[in-house]
Design a protein around this motif. Sequence first.
Motif, PDB file in Angstrom:
ATOM      1  N   LEU A   1      34.684  20.524 147.821  1.00  0.00           N
ATOM      2  CA  LEU A   1      33.691  19.784 147.051  1.00  0.00           C
ATOM      3  C   LEU A   1      32.379  20.535 147.116  1.00  0.00           C
ATOM      4  CD1 LEU A   1      33.066  17.114 145.552  1.00  0.00           C
ATOM      5  CD2 LEU A   1      32.529  16.129 147.769  1.00  0.00           C
ATOM      6  N   LYS A   2      31.832  20.849 145.960  1.00  0.00           N
ATOM      7  CA  LYS A   2      30.582  21.594 145.862  1.00  0.00           C
ATOM      8  C   LYS A   2      29.419  20.608 145.753  1.00  0.00           C
ATOM      9  CE  LYS A   2      28.408  24.816 142.632  1.00  0.00           C
ATOM     10  NZ  LYS A   2      28.603  25.514 141.364  1.00  0.00           N
ATOM     11  N   ASN A   3      28.348  20.885 146.462  1.00  0.00           N
ATOM     12  CA  ASN A   3      27.115  20.111 146.408  1.00  0.00           C
ATOM     13  C   ASN A   3      27.335  18.628 146.692  1.00  0.00           C
ATOM     14  OD1 ASN A   3      24.510  19.327 146.169  1.00  0.00           O
ATOM     15  ND2 ASN A   3      24.189  20.199 144.149  1.00  0.00           N
ATOM     16  N   ALA A   4      27.669  18.325 147.919  1.00  0.00           N
ATOM     17  CA  ALA A   4      27.919  16.946 148.334  1.00  0.00           C
ATOM     18  C   ALA A   4      26.643  16.115 148.412  1.00  0.00           C
ATOM     19  CB  ALA A   4      28.636  16.942 149.683  1.00  0.00           C
ATOM     20  N   LYS A   5      25.509  16.706 148.081  1.00  0.00           N
ATOM     21  CA  LYS A   5      24.247  15.959 148.111  1.00  0.00           C
ATOM     22  C   LYS A   5      23.923  15.314 146.766  1.00  0.00           C
ATOM     23  CE  LYS A   5      22.387  18.630 151.875  1.00  0.00           C
ATOM     24  NZ  LYS A   5      21.304  19.397 152.420  1.00  0.00           N
TER      25      LYS A   5
ATOM     26  N   ALA B   1      33.692  10.486 153.624  1.00  0.00           N
ATOM     27  CA  ALA B   1      34.903   9.659 153.578  1.00  0.00           C
ATOM     28  C   ALA B   1      35.813  10.109 152.438  1.00  0.00           C
ATOM     29  CB  ALA B   1      34.537   8.186 153.430  1.00  0.00           C
ATOM     30  N   PHE B   2      35.208  10.468 151.299  1.00  0.00           N
ATOM     31  CA  PHE B   2      35.989  10.954 150.165  1.00  0.00           C
ATOM     32  C   PHE B   2      36.730  12.235 150.541  1.00  0.00           C
ATOM     33  CE2 PHE B   2      35.764  13.547 146.119  1.00  0.00           C
ATOM     34  CZ  PHE B   2      36.895  12.992 145.554  1.00  0.00           C
ATOM     35  N   PHE B   3      36.007  13.177 151.143  1.00  0.00           N
ATOM     36  CA  PHE B   3      36.643  14.434 151.538  1.00  0.00           C
ATOM     37  C   PHE B   3      37.768  14.183 152.546  1.00  0.00           C
ATOM     38  CE2 PHE B   3      37.111  18.447 153.785  1.00  0.00           C
ATOM     39  CZ  PHE B   3      37.259  19.312 152.713  1.00  0.00           C
TER      40      PHE B   3
ATOM     41  N   PHE C   1      22.066  -2.381 144.970  1.00  0.00           N
ATOM     42  CA  PHE C   1      23.015  -1.980 146.007  1.00  0.00           C
ATOM     43  C   PHE C   1      23.020  -0.453 146.139  1.00  0.00           C
ATOM     44  CE2 PHE C   1      24.392  -6.084 144.479  1.00  0.00           C
ATOM     45  CZ  PHE C   1      24.699  -6.770 145.642  1.00  0.00           C
ATOM     46  N   PRO C   2      21.946   0.113 146.692  1.00  0.00           N
ATOM     47  CA  PRO C   2      21.817   1.575 146.737  1.00  0.00           C
ATOM     48  C   PRO C   2      22.848   2.283 147.616  1.00  0.00           C
ATOM     49  CG  PRO C   2      20.059   0.537 147.983  1.00  0.00           C
ATOM     50  CD  PRO C   2      20.801  -0.567 147.287  1.00  0.00           C
ATOM     51  N   GLY C   3      23.559   1.559 148.445  1.00  0.00           N
ATOM     52  CA  GLY C   3      24.567   2.180 149.298  1.00  0.00           C
ATOM     53  C   GLY C   3      25.980   2.048 148.779  1.00  0.00           C
ATOM     54  N   ALA C   4      26.143   1.401 147.627  1.00  0.00           N
ATOM     55  CA  ALA C   4      27.490   1.133 147.115  1.00  0.00           C
ATOM     56  C   ALA C   4      27.922   2.176 146.085  1.00  0.00           C
ATOM     57  CB  ALA C   4      27.530  -0.253 146.469  1.00  0.00           C
ATOM     58  N   PRO C   5      29.222   2.481 146.056  1.00  0.00           N
ATOM     59  CA  PRO C   5      29.735   3.281 144.950  1.00  0.00           C
ATOM     60  C   PRO C   5      29.645   2.440 143.674  1.00  0.00           C
ATOM     61  CG  PRO C   5      31.522   2.608 146.420  1.00  0.00           C
ATOM     62  CD  PRO C   5      30.252   2.099 147.005  1.00  0.00           C
ATOM     63  N   LEU C   6      29.600   3.096 142.531  1.00  0.00           N
ATOM     64  CA  LEU C   6      29.449   2.380 141.267  1.00  0.00           C
ATOM     65  C   LEU C   6      30.721   2.415 140.434  1.00  0.00           C
ATOM     66  CD1 LEU C   6      25.928   3.658 140.150  1.00  0.00           C
ATOM     67  CD2 LEU C   6      26.499   1.661 141.553  1.00  0.00           C
TER      68      LEU C   6
ATOM     69  N   LEU D   1      30.554   8.220 143.016  1.00  0.00           N
ATOM     70  CA  LEU D   1      30.339   8.225 144.460  1.00  0.00           C
ATOM     71  C   LEU D   1      28.972   8.820 144.735  1.00  0.00           C
ATOM     72  CD1 LEU D   1      33.780   9.527 145.747  1.00  0.00           C
ATOM     73  CD2 LEU D   1      33.077   7.194 145.211  1.00  0.00           C
ATOM     74  N   ARG D   2      28.268   8.222 145.661  1.00  0.00           N
ATOM     75  CA  ARG D   2      26.952   8.711 146.069  1.00  0.00           C
ATOM     76  C   ARG D   2      27.119   9.681 147.240  1.00  0.00           C
ATOM     77  NH1 ARG D   2      22.851   4.360 144.440  1.00  0.00           N
ATOM     78  NH2 ARG D   2      24.090   2.677 143.577  1.00  0.00           N
ATOM     79  N   PRO D   3      26.077  10.436 147.549  1.00  0.00           N
ATOM     80  CA  PRO D   3      26.191  11.410 148.647  1.00  0.00           C
ATOM     81  C   PRO D   3      26.696  10.812 149.962  1.00  0.00           C
ATOM     82  CG  PRO D   3      24.210  11.830 147.401  1.00  0.00           C
ATOM     83  CD  PRO D   3      24.789  10.544 146.856  1.00  0.00           C
TER      84      PRO D   3
END
Length: 125
Positions: A24-28, A109-111, A84-89, A102-104
């Motif tokens: 995964l490139k650029n996880a930020k 967990a995704f990886f 909900f800034p911590g939730a996936p959309l 998915l957010r940074p």
Amino acid sequence: MTVYRVEGAGNQRIKVLDGGFVTLKNAKKPVFLNFGVKKRADDFLEKRLSQGFSDSKIKSFDVDAEFVDWLRVNSVPESMAKDFPGAPLKVDTTKAVDQYMLRPQHMSAFFDSMLQGTGREFGPN
């Protein structure tokens, strides 16, 4: 479950290496992903190609079903992103089910959920 993402050189986030290993490139940065709907990936690839993005391809790989279950329980509609800034959309809900951003903070967990060795990349049919 299989994850699909349509990418070209300008929006590459997923790299499929020899042996089907995935990085995964650029996880930020957030990433938009399609979980389990190949037709949606095919349609989106067709759209990108018609827009002149001739280097676009579908990249796919498998993830643990538990991660998808977690997304289904913890994601919120795109319209609630600020609340909900911590939730996936949940995104593109009119196009297909199980489409997420998915957010940074979800990248680790995704990886970890990726089933290495299952990565594939293919162009138009």
